[in-house]
Scaffold this motif. Sequence first.
Motif, PDB file in Angstrom:
ATOM      1  N   THR B   4       0.831  -1.204   0.000  1.00  0.00           N
ATOM      2  CA  THR B   4       0.000   0.000   0.000  1.00  0.00           C
ATOM      3  C   THR B   4       0.857   1.241   0.000  1.00  0.00           C
ATOM      4  OG1 THR B   4      -0.110   0.016   2.414  1.00  0.00           O
ATOM      5  CG2 THR B   4      -1.836  -1.189   1.248  1.00  0.00           C
ATOM      6  N   GLN B   6       0.396   5.430   0.839  1.00  0.00           N
ATOM      7  CA  GLN B   6      -0.446   6.500   1.341  1.00  0.00           C
ATOM      8  C   GLN B   6       0.433   7.718   1.593  1.00  0.00           C
ATOM      9  OE1 GLN B   6      -1.454   3.639   5.210  1.00  0.00           O
ATOM     10  NE2 GLN B   6      -2.214   5.711   5.284  1.00  0.00           N
ATOM     11  N   ILE B  20      -8.309  10.593   2.976  1.00  0.00           N
ATOM     12  CA  ILE B  20      -6.978   9.993   2.881  1.00  0.00           C
ATOM     13  C   ILE B  20      -7.066   8.839   1.891  1.00  0.00           C
ATOM     14  CG2 ILE B  20      -5.061   8.929   4.107  1.00  0.00           C
ATOM     15  CD1 ILE B  20      -6.190  10.098   6.696  1.00  0.00           C
ATOM     16  N   THR B  21      -6.268   8.928   0.833  1.00  0.00           N
ATOM     17  CA  THR B  21      -6.312   7.910  -0.207  1.00  0.00           C
ATOM     18  C   THR B  21      -5.155   6.938  -0.066  1.00  0.00           C
ATOM     19  OG1 THR B  21      -7.458   9.361  -1.745  1.00  0.00           O
ATOM     20  CG2 THR B  21      -6.277   7.508  -2.692  1.00  0.00           C
ATOM     21  N   CYS B  22      -5.441   5.693  -0.310  1.00  0.00           N
ATOM     22  CA  CYS B  22      -4.453   4.621  -0.242  1.00  0.00           C
ATOM     23  C   CYS B  22      -4.440   3.894  -1.588  1.00  0.00           C
ATOM     24  CB  CYS B  22      -4.834   3.679   0.891  1.00  0.00           C
ATOM     25  SG  CYS B  22      -3.741   2.262   1.112  1.00  0.00           S
ATOM     26  N   SER B  23      -3.269   3.703  -2.145  1.00  0.00           N
ATOM     27  CA  SER B  23      -3.135   2.948  -3.393  1.00  0.00           C
ATOM     28  C   SER B  23      -2.706   1.526  -3.093  1.00  0.00           C
ATOM     29  CB  SER B  23      -2.096   3.610  -4.310  1.00  0.00           C
ATOM     30  OG  SER B  23      -2.513   4.899  -4.673  1.00  0.00           O
ATOM     31  N   TRP B  35      -8.782  -0.040   7.705  1.00  0.00           N
ATOM     32  CA  TRP B  35      -8.122   1.170   8.188  1.00  0.00           C
ATOM     33  C   TRP B  35      -8.078   1.159   9.717  1.00  0.00           C
ATOM     34  CZ3 TRP B  35      -6.058   5.404   5.449  1.00  0.00           C
ATOM     35  CH2 TRP B  35      -6.202   5.343   4.048  1.00  0.00           C
ATOM     36  N   SER B  70      -7.473   1.294  -5.326  1.00  0.00           N
ATOM     37  CA  SER B  70      -7.259   2.354  -4.347  1.00  0.00           C
ATOM     38  C   SER B  70      -8.474   2.396  -3.433  1.00  0.00           C
ATOM     39  CB  SER B  70      -7.066   3.716  -5.023  1.00  0.00           C
ATOM     40  OG  SER B  70      -8.267   4.111  -5.649  1.00  0.00           O
ATOM     41  N   THR B  72     -10.387   5.271  -0.326  1.00  0.00           N
ATOM     42  CA  THR B  72     -10.327   6.573   0.325  1.00  0.00           C
ATOM     43  C   THR B  72     -11.077   6.520   1.650  1.00  0.00           C
ATOM     44  OG1 THR B  72     -10.185   7.757  -1.776  1.00  0.00           O
ATOM     45  CG2 THR B  72     -10.886   9.019   0.152  1.00  0.00           C
ATOM     46  N   CYS B  88      -3.570   2.166   6.337  1.00  0.00           N
ATOM     47  CA  CYS B  88      -4.363   1.402   5.371  1.00  0.00           C
ATOM     48  C   CYS B  88      -3.727   0.027   5.223  1.00  0.00           C
ATOM     49  CB  CYS B  88      -4.362   2.138   4.032  1.00  0.00           C
ATOM     50  SG  CYS B  88      -4.892   1.175   2.610  1.00  0.00           S
ATOM     51  N   THR B 106      -0.379   7.481   7.493  1.00  0.00           N
ATOM     52  CA  THR B 106      -0.535   8.905   7.199  1.00  0.00           C
ATOM     53  C   THR B 106      -0.743   9.651   8.511  1.00  0.00           C
ATOM     54  OG1 THR B 106      -1.543   8.514   5.043  1.00  0.00           O
ATOM     55  CG2 THR B 106      -1.949  10.657   6.075  1.00  0.00           C
TER      56      THR B 106
END
Lengths: 113, 112
Positions: B4, B6, B20-23, B35, B70, B72, B88, B106
């Motif tokens: 992941t 972030q 907050i976005t996580c790839s 999360w 992804s 969010t 994440c 994050t």
Amino acid sequence: NAGVTQTPKFQVLKTGQSMTLQCAQDMNHNSMYWYRQDPGMGLRLIYYSASEGTTDKGEVPNGYNVSRLNKREFSLRLESAAPSQTSVYFCASSSGQGYSPLHFGNGTRLTVT
Amino acid sequence: LAKTTQPISMDSYEGQEVNITCSHNNIATNDYITWYQQFPSQGPRFIIQGYKTKVTNEVASLFIPADRKSSTLSLPRVSLSDTAVYYCLVGPGATGRRALTFGSGTRLQVQP
């Protein structure tokens, strides 16, 4: 309902000393875990126990041993402490069923001098 | 386990919505997205978990697009007490050998 309880909260060791970190959960969970967290970092898995009577290595097992004493208790032992083991240690548990979340204790802050 | 990515940190003000976005490009078919929130000197605390589309609870919402690459985390109207590190995680659940790996998270700072 205490959840996951860790003892002690703080500990200072000299290099070469040994100690055992204790963890107990009262949620009847099957799985238990030990993580370490270094300053500014995420958590890294040391050892885990999927169920009573079983233990397996995680990402960073060197220098540690564990014992799943019963369903409630999972201890972490440092046989010969090193400064590199200075960290905050977290114990966690989960039901082990499906996508069950982890429940964490509040950690043991260990300093090795 | 899926890796992941972030943001390292985010800043916000009280009353704002924070996303907050996580790839997680290599998420597997049976992976869930979870999360956690961590306050200083405490262990992480579960916030929300989802597989696809949208999940909402009393604390947050989780948005997952159709490709699931992804996700969010949305925190509505943050307060100072939401200042924490948010992690994440992607994986098949905290089940034995498949115990989840935490990244660096994050760091959210909420200001008055």
